[in-house]
Design an enzyme around this catalytic site. Sequence first.
Site, PDB file in Angstrom:
ATOM      1  N   HIS A  16      -0.124  -0.276 -10.146  1.00 39.35           N
ATOM      2  CA  HIS A  16      -0.777  -1.242  -9.243  1.00 39.35           C
ATOM      3  C   HIS A  16      -1.163  -2.517  -9.989  1.00 39.35           C
ATOM      4  O   HIS A  16      -2.333  -2.938  -9.998  1.00 39.35           O
ATOM      5  CB  HIS A  16      -2.014  -0.622  -8.581  1.00 39.35           C
ATOM      6  N   GLU A  32      -3.788   6.989  -5.727  1.00 36.71           N
ATOM      7  CA  GLU A  32      -3.626   6.282  -6.995  1.00 36.71           C
ATOM      8  C   GLU A  32      -4.708   6.747  -7.959  1.00 36.71           C
ATOM      9  O   GLU A  32      -5.883   6.654  -7.626  1.00 36.71           O
ATOM     10  CB  GLU A  32      -3.732   4.770  -6.788  1.00 36.71           C
ATOM     11  N   ARG A  69       0.855  -1.187   0.000  1.00 33.57           N
ATOM     12  CA  ARG A  69       0.000   0.000   0.000  1.00 33.57           C
ATOM     13  C   ARG A  69       0.893   1.240   0.000  1.00 33.57           C
ATOM     14  O   ARG A  69       1.911   1.295   0.706  1.00 33.57           O
ATOM     15  CB  ARG A  69      -0.907   0.040   1.235  1.00 33.57           C
TER      16      ARG A  69
END
Length: 311
Positions: free
Chosen positions: A272, A253, A224
Amino acid sequence: MTILNHQGQEMERELLAHWSKPKVVTPPVGTPRWQWPSDIDVLLTTPSGWEGAPARPVPGFERLRLVQMDTVGIDRYPEWLLHAPNVANARGSNSVPLAEYVMSAVLGFEKRFIEARITRSEEWRHIPMGQVEDRVIGIAGYGAVGQAIAHLARAFGMRIAAFKRTPWEQRPKGVLIVDSIGELAEISDHLVPACPLTPETRYLVDSRVLASARRGMHLINVARGGLIEERALLKALNDGTVDRASLDVTEPEPLPGGHPFYTHPKVRLTPHVSWESSANSGRMRRIVLDNIDALIDGAQIRNLIDIDRGY
């Protein structure tokens, strides 16, 4: 049994073929995650779409017997959802691709694949290479992901060090156990936070940790973005304390346009994707089907979260 499915058509097909013959409800795309019929027993959900969820439980929540998430982290769901009688995450479903991504980052750093590439004869030159064997990989958190990283790193002859906040039930063989994230950073050539994001782990890698890090360290984050203090990392990259940051996760993000991480020569940024694998959906479906069987049989459900720990 009635199941509300947010996890796609493949999951729906598996559910419809299940021996218990459940009723499966798959809402149309764009339906808010918190809108469901009043007779739902099991909720299979995913973090996308929960933005703007109400602050209190919605009608029908009290009937839920199981909430099954397709993520390991629970930080992107409304707090009230975590108070269902049984809440399970996807622990173990993406450990292999995450570990493979980490080792790809390690190899890319040591073997300098990008820097070594040449496109014409005039670029032929000597480029010094690093070595993976005997390098120290420091793993913060030693759950399914941390253990998968250690497994692959061991195959490359790396030395493994680890830190975690909770007591060790059993100390793993061949792993140097340290008492703090600061001590881990001091000895690591490659440092990997592999733990959930909780209030206790937010900015786990902060300015103090980075100031004490082994000079030239490579920081890899597949967990994270909030585990790393962004401003402190940028400073450490600029002053040479950190030689590279391989970041698959950030906070937020995506990062806003113009953010220095997009163009920084020492940053390798990906969107990601480290968790992705063609085999993930199969592993996730196995967890779901096992847990439906367990719910029906009154057996132990896999991957139950501990809300006090935050994972």
